[in-house]
Design an enzyme around this catalytic site. Structure first.
Site, short mmCIF file in Angstrom:
data_model
loop_
_atom_site.label_atom_id
_atom_site.label_comp_id
_atom_site.label_asym_id
_atom_site.label_seq_id
_atom_site.Cartn_x
_atom_site.Cartn_y
_atom_site.Cartn_z
N CYS A 43 -14.58 -2.75 -104.95
CA CYS A 43 -13.99 -3.08 -103.65
C CYS A 43 -14.69 -4.25 -102.98
O CYS A 43 -14.16 -4.85 -102.04
CB CYS A 43 -14.02 -1.86 -102.74
SG CYS A 43 -13.10 -0.45 -103.38
N TYR A 423 -16.73 10.14 -75.98
CA TYR A 423 -16.29 9.16 -74.99
C TYR A 423 -17.49 8.52 -74.28
O TYR A 423 -18.39 9.19 -73.80
CB TYR A 423 -15.40 9.79 -73.91
CG TYR A 423 -15.31 8.91 -72.68
CD1 TYR A 423 -14.75 7.63 -72.77
CD2 TYR A 423 -15.84 9.31 -71.45
CE1 TYR A 423 -14.71 6.79 -71.66
CE2 TYR A 423 -15.80 8.48 -70.35
CZ TYR A 423 -15.24 7.21 -70.45
OH TYR A 423 -15.21 6.37 -69.36
#
Length: 444
Positions: A43, A423
């Site tokens: 890859c 968050y």
């Protein structure tokens, strides 16, 4: 002492050899491969060509000498397995350097032969400079050509993963790049609206895109397309698809599945229980539908290697099916996907509904944020997640990773709104895009 012979020394083959040694310190393990390099990060090859990765040796994870010393596994490169004798439990091997042929006995045989790049029959193709990118040597040939011949232009044929990665890296090297793709939109595994977001990114970066056409004829640097458009290019990168290397298995009478891969059961065994098949050439099943599926990607190959190693050493861990989870970088965009796309859902006549959320990767008031589009398909009756796609800037991959985990965990589309996700302004919003998909589905 049990003897295991492995055909293929890259992702799946090298991994299963290492796993076997981890679980069994006495087993005799021999690996054969045609190529000159083992256990390299395939890859990473487009990024070596693009000079993003400056040291090509850094993508080679190990060598036969190091593997022998660390794992006590014998790896013989430049060795091609010509035939499998299932009755005698031997393989016929050819030393590609000396020409010598010999038989190697096995108790268990593992096939990890990978796949080969498809080169379509095109009039005059031999007159043009054409490359494929399937192995380390292919990468070296392309890299050497660019550095020595200093070409100015290239045509990339095929708008899948390799084609798009090569288009980006060649463009970043300063080449004029044209991308030719047979289907109406690139990245055919994405829904059309998501593919169009990537096409816009290619246009921004001045990659000439020609869809719904293919190379019909070449004459040196003159390339004619099936729609009569004529292009000029110093060389061609052919990336139109991958053919699983199943010839050896077919000659041995092993079952080939409907996807063209070597048929394997839940433990990756073929119809011969002493022979396993993993990686690009093996056929598995879809996690969502249960239908036959072949996913030529690194992650499934590594998982299959673990399943085989555990099974051979006495621990039956069945595979759970494939989603085809993948991610792609195209200039400033990231595209990620998992599960079923809209085309496949329609082909299989599956009842579905879709939720799309366009929003920010993180708090819009934070200096570094980007737009992302998250699209999720689900069954409107069972609320079961069928598949998802996401395109945008940062944070695309983590949203798809959450969806993957939700699918494996059996969560519904409605459960997404309740997930307590990370968050802080640099990373997300109080209601993450994943939560918003759940809220929108409930409202629907």
């Amino acid at each position: 002492m049990k003897k295991v012979v492995i055909i293929g020394a890259v992702g799946g083959g090298a991994t299963v050899a290492g796993q076997l040694r981890f679980y069994d310190s006495d087993m005799h393990i021999v690996v054969f491969d045609r190529d000159s390099t083992m256990s390299y990060a395939a890859c990473g090859t487009p990024y070596v060509i693009g000079n993003v990765i400056q040291d090509e040796q850094s993508i080679i994870m190990t060598t036969p000498e190091k593997f022998k010393k660390k794992r006590d596994v014998t790896v013989k490169l430049h060795h091609e397995v010509l035939m499998i004798n299932r009755d005698a439990k031997t393989v016929l091997v050819k030393n590609m350097i000396t020409g010598e042929q010999f038989e190697e006995p096995y108790d268990t045989l593992i096939l990890a032969p990978g796949g080969s790049a498809i080169i379509p029959k095109i009039e005059g193709l031999d007159s043009s400079k054409v490359f494929t990118l399937r192995n380390f040597e292919d990468m070296q040939r392309i890299d050497h050509y660019i550095k020595s011949e200093k070409p100015k232009s290239c045509i990339v044929s095929g708008g899948g993963f390799i084609g798009l990665e090569m288009a980006e890296n060649l463009k970043n090297l300063g080449l004029e790049v044209s991308l030719v793709h047979k289907s109406p939109t690139i990245m055919s595994i994405l829904d059309t609206d998501m593919s169009l977001l990537i096409e816009k990114e290619l246009a921004i970066h001045d990659v000439k895109l020609l869809t719904g056409t293919m190379i019909e004829k070449t004459d040196g640097t003159n390339i004619k397309l099936s729609n009569d458009i004529e292009l000029q290019a110093d060389f061609i990168i052919m990336s139109v698809g991958l053919k699983p290397n199943t010839t050896l298995a077919e000659k041995a009478g092993l079952a080939i599945g409907e996807t063209g891969g070597i048929k394997a059961n839940e433990f990756m065994q073929t119809n011969d229980p002493s022979i396993y098949a993993i990686g690009d050439a093996s056929e598995n099943f879809d996690l969502v539908t249960g239908d036959p599926k072949r996913v030529p990607l690194a992650s499934p190959a590594h998982r299959q290697a673990f399943i085989v190693a555990r099974h051979i050493t006495g621990d039956k861990i069945a595979k759970t099916g494939l989603l085809g989870t993948s991610v792609l970088k195209v200039f400033s965009l990231t595209a990620a996907m998992t599960g079923l796309n809209e085309r496949t859902i329609k082909e299989k006549n599956i009842s579905y509904a879709t939720v799309v959320h366009n929003g920010n990767s993180n708090a819009g008031y934070y200096p570094e944020h980007s737009n992302i589009t998250l699209k999720v398909h689900y069954d409107p009756k069972t609320r079961k997640l069928l598949g998802a796609q996401c395109v945008g800037g940062k944070g695309v991959d983590k949203r798809i990773d959450v969806i993957v985990t939700a699918i494996y965990g059996g969560l519904t589309i409605d459960d997404l709104q309740a997930l307590e996700l990370c968050y802080a302004p640099p990373y997300s919003s109080p209601k993450d895009p994943i939560n918003m998909i759940g809220y929108k589905a409930i409202a629907k």
